[in-house]
Motif scaffolding. Structure first.
Motif, PDB file in Angstrom:
ATOM      1  N   GLU A  78      -3.422  13.666   5.243  1.00 17.86           N
ATOM      2  CA  GLU A  78      -2.294  14.192   6.004  1.00 17.86           C
ATOM      3  C   GLU A  78      -1.057  14.277   5.111  1.00 17.86           C
ATOM      4  N   THR A  79      -0.326  15.377   5.205  1.00 16.31           N
ATOM      5  CA  THR A  79       0.928  15.537   4.472  1.00 16.31           C
ATOM      6  C   THR A  79       2.072  15.535   5.469  1.00 16.31           C
ATOM      7  N   VAL A  80       3.070  14.686   5.218  1.00 17.28           N
ATOM      8  CA  VAL A  80       4.249  14.584   6.073  1.00 17.28           C
ATOM      9  C   VAL A  80       5.460  15.047   5.258  1.00 17.28           C
ATOM     10  N   PHE A  81       6.201  15.985   5.819  1.00 16.08           N
ATOM     11  CA  PHE A  81       7.418  16.466   5.174  1.00 16.08           C
ATOM     12  C   PHE A  81       8.619  15.816   5.848  1.00 16.08           C
ATOM     13  N   GLU A 112      17.618   8.616   1.457  1.00 16.31           N
ATOM     14  CA  GLU A 112      17.186   7.458   0.664  1.00 16.31           C
ATOM     15  C   GLU A 112      15.856   7.752  -0.029  1.00 16.31           C
ATOM     16  N   PHE A 113      14.942   8.409   0.680  1.00 15.53           N
ATOM     17  CA  PHE A 113      13.640   8.760   0.113  1.00 15.53           C
ATOM     18  C   PHE A 113      13.806   9.721  -1.067  1.00 15.53           C
ATOM     19  N   LEU A 114      14.676  10.704  -0.923  1.00 18.12           N
ATOM     20  CA  LEU A 114      14.911  11.672  -1.994  1.00 18.12           C
ATOM     21  C   LEU A 114      15.593  11.023  -3.188  1.00 18.12           C
ATOM     22  N   MET A 115      16.643  10.258  -2.953  1.00 15.31           N
ATOM     23  CA  MET A 115      17.407   9.668  -4.052  1.00 15.31           C
ATOM     24  C   MET A 115      16.679   8.485  -4.702  1.00 15.31           C
ATOM     25  N   GLY A 116      16.124   7.610  -3.898  1.00 11.40           N
ATOM     26  CA  GLY A 116      15.507   6.393  -4.427  1.00 11.40           C
ATOM     27  C   GLY A 116      14.083   6.557  -4.909  1.00 11.40           C
ATOM     28  N   PHE A 117      13.356   7.497  -4.314  1.00 11.24           N
ATOM     29  CA  PHE A 117      11.939   7.640  -4.620  1.00 11.24           C
ATOM     30  C   PHE A 117      11.585   9.038  -5.126  1.00 11.24           C
ATOM     31  N   LYS A 118      12.592   9.824  -5.460  1.00  7.15           N
ATOM     32  CA  LYS A 118      12.436  11.190  -6.006  1.00  7.15           C
ATOM     33  C   LYS A 118      11.758  12.153  -5.037  1.00  7.15           C
ATOM     34  N   GLY A 119      11.680  11.773  -3.752  1.00 10.61           N
ATOM     35  CA  GLY A 119      11.145  12.669  -2.731  1.00 10.61           C
ATOM     36  C   GLY A 119       9.641  12.826  -2.711  1.00 10.61           C
ATOM     37  N   VAL A 120       8.926  11.977  -3.463  1.00  7.20           N
ATOM     38  CA  VAL A 120       7.455  12.043  -3.513  1.00  7.20           C
ATOM     39  C   VAL A 120       6.897  10.636  -3.359  1.00  7.20           C
ATOM     40  N   GLY A 121       6.009  10.469  -2.393  1.00  2.83           N
ATOM     41  CA  GLY A 121       5.389   9.166  -2.199  1.00  2.83           C
ATOM     42  C   GLY A 121       4.115   9.277  -1.400  1.00  2.83           C
ATOM     43  N   ALA A 122       3.413   8.164  -1.278  1.00  2.00           N
ATOM     44  CA  ALA A 122       2.162   8.160  -0.527  1.00  2.00           C
ATOM     45  C   ALA A 122       1.868   6.775   0.014  1.00  2.00           C
ATOM     46  N   MET A 123       1.259   6.763   1.177  1.00  4.00           N
ATOM     47  CA  MET A 123       0.697   5.551   1.737  1.00  4.00           C
ATOM     48  C   MET A 123      -0.735   5.485   1.256  1.00  4.00           C
ATOM     49  N   LEU A 124      -1.181   4.289   0.878  1.00  6.87           N
ATOM     50  CA  LEU A 124      -2.506   4.126   0.294  1.00  6.87           C
ATOM     51  C   LEU A 124      -3.493   3.494   1.282  1.00  6.87           C
ATOM     52  N   GLN A 135      -7.196   7.361  -3.138  1.00  5.74           N
ATOM     53  CA  GLN A 135      -6.580   6.199  -2.516  1.00  5.74           C
ATOM     54  C   GLN A 135      -5.607   6.535  -1.388  1.00  5.74           C
ATOM     55  N   VAL A 136      -5.160   7.772  -1.296  1.00  5.28           N
ATOM     56  CA  VAL A 136      -4.053   8.136  -0.414  1.00  5.28           C
ATOM     57  C   VAL A 136      -4.518   8.382   1.021  1.00  5.28           C
ATOM     58  N   SER A 137      -3.797   7.783   1.960  1.00  8.18           N
ATOM     59  CA  SER A 137      -4.044   8.052   3.380  1.00  8.18           C
ATOM     60  C   SER A 137      -3.012   9.030   3.931  1.00  8.18           C
ATOM     61  N   LYS A 138      -1.801   9.045   3.343  1.00  9.76           N
ATOM     62  CA  LYS A 138      -0.751   9.937   3.819  1.00  9.76           C
ATOM     63  C   LYS A 138       0.167  10.302   2.654  1.00  9.76           C
ATOM     64  N   LEU A 139       0.321  11.589   2.414  1.00  6.48           N
ATOM     65  CA  LEU A 139       1.227  12.099   1.394  1.00  6.48           C
ATOM     66  C   LEU A 139       2.576  12.356   2.052  1.00  6.48           C
ATOM     67  N   ILE A 140       3.667  11.873   1.431  1.00  5.38           N
ATOM     68  CA  ILE A 140       5.012  12.037   1.984  1.00  5.38           C
ATOM     69  C   ILE A 140       5.851  12.810   0.973  1.00  5.38           C
ATOM     70  N   LEU A 198       0.813  -1.211   0.000  1.00  7.86           N
ATOM     71  CA  LEU A 198       0.000   0.000   0.000  1.00  7.86           C
ATOM     72  C   LEU A 198       0.855   1.273   0.000  1.00  7.86           C
ATOM     73  N   ALA A 199       1.658   1.418  -1.042  1.00  5.40           N
ATOM     74  CA  ALA A 199       2.482   2.624  -1.193  1.00  5.40           C
ATOM     75  C   ALA A 199       2.758   2.851  -2.674  1.00  5.40           C
ATOM     76  N   VAL A 200       2.857   4.128  -3.040  1.00  9.23           N
ATOM     77  CA  VAL A 200       3.264   4.512  -4.393  1.00  9.23           C
ATOM     78  C   VAL A 200       4.316   5.604  -4.258  1.00  9.23           C
ATOM     79  N   TYR A 201       5.100   5.789  -5.316  1.00  6.93           N
ATOM     80  CA  TYR A 201       6.106   6.842  -5.293  1.00  6.93           C
ATOM     81  C   TYR A 201       6.279   7.413  -6.688  1.00  6.93           C
ATOM     82  N   GLY A 202       6.926   8.571  -6.734  1.00  9.54           N
ATOM     83  CA  GLY A 202       7.062   9.290  -7.991  1.00  9.54           C
ATOM     84  C   GLY A 202       5.885  10.234  -8.160  1.00  9.54           C
ATOM     85  N   TYR A 203       6.124  11.329  -8.845  1.00  5.02           N
ATOM     86  CA  TYR A 203       5.094  12.367  -8.959  1.00  5.02           C
ATOM     87  C   TYR A 203       3.824  11.853  -9.632  1.00  5.02           C
TER      88      TYR A 203
END
Length: 132
Positions: free
Chosen positions: A104-107, A117-129, A37-42, A21-26
């Motif tokens: 909810e948005t988490v920075f 790791e989140f910035l480099m591996g996932f481009k700094g954008v993701g969400a819990m679904l 679908q999103v419960s938390k924007l990261i 239950l997660a996606v990443y990338g813009y």
């Protein structure tokens, strides 16, 4: 803040690894937000992403392109010069959509190892679904 960030990112990475239950990338995150679908924007707090609208001065073709930072394209594939006709902050668009849907948005920072790791591996954008 660092402890909460670690917990959020550990959960996010675990879900990504198991294709849960997660996606990443813009684009993927935007689609999930639009679908409700999103419960938390990261988001990484240092992101500088824009949706740029271009128009070619030679052939007249217009198009949108996702850009990082402040560098912009100058030449079109036809050889003409490109003009910027629109510039929208892509991160603001995600935050606005999340706010409108009660998400909810988490920075997260780039300072911690998880944040890097989140910035480099996932481009700094993701969400819990909520659901797939």
């Amino acid at each position: 803040d660092a402890a909460q960030e670690r917990v959020v990112l550990e959960h996010f990475i675990k879900e990504v690894v198991r294709n849960g239950l997660a996606v990443y990338g813009y684009d993927n995150t935007l689609r999930a937000l639009q679908a409700g679908q999103v419960s938390k924007l990261i988001l990484n707090q240092d992101l500088d992403m824009h949706i740029i609208e271009y128009k070619c001065n030679s052939c007249g073709k217009g198009f949108k392109k996702f850009e990082l930072g402040r560098s912009r394209e100058q030449k079109h594939e036809c050889g003409g010069t490109l003009s910027v006709t629109g510039d929208k902050d892509a991160i603001e668009a995600l935050i606005e959509l999340a706010d409108n849907n009660g998400v909810e948005t988490v920075f997260v920072s780039s300072e911690s190892s998880y944040g890097k790791e989140f910035l480099m591996g996932f481009k700094g954008v993701g969400a819990m679904l909520r659901y797939k």
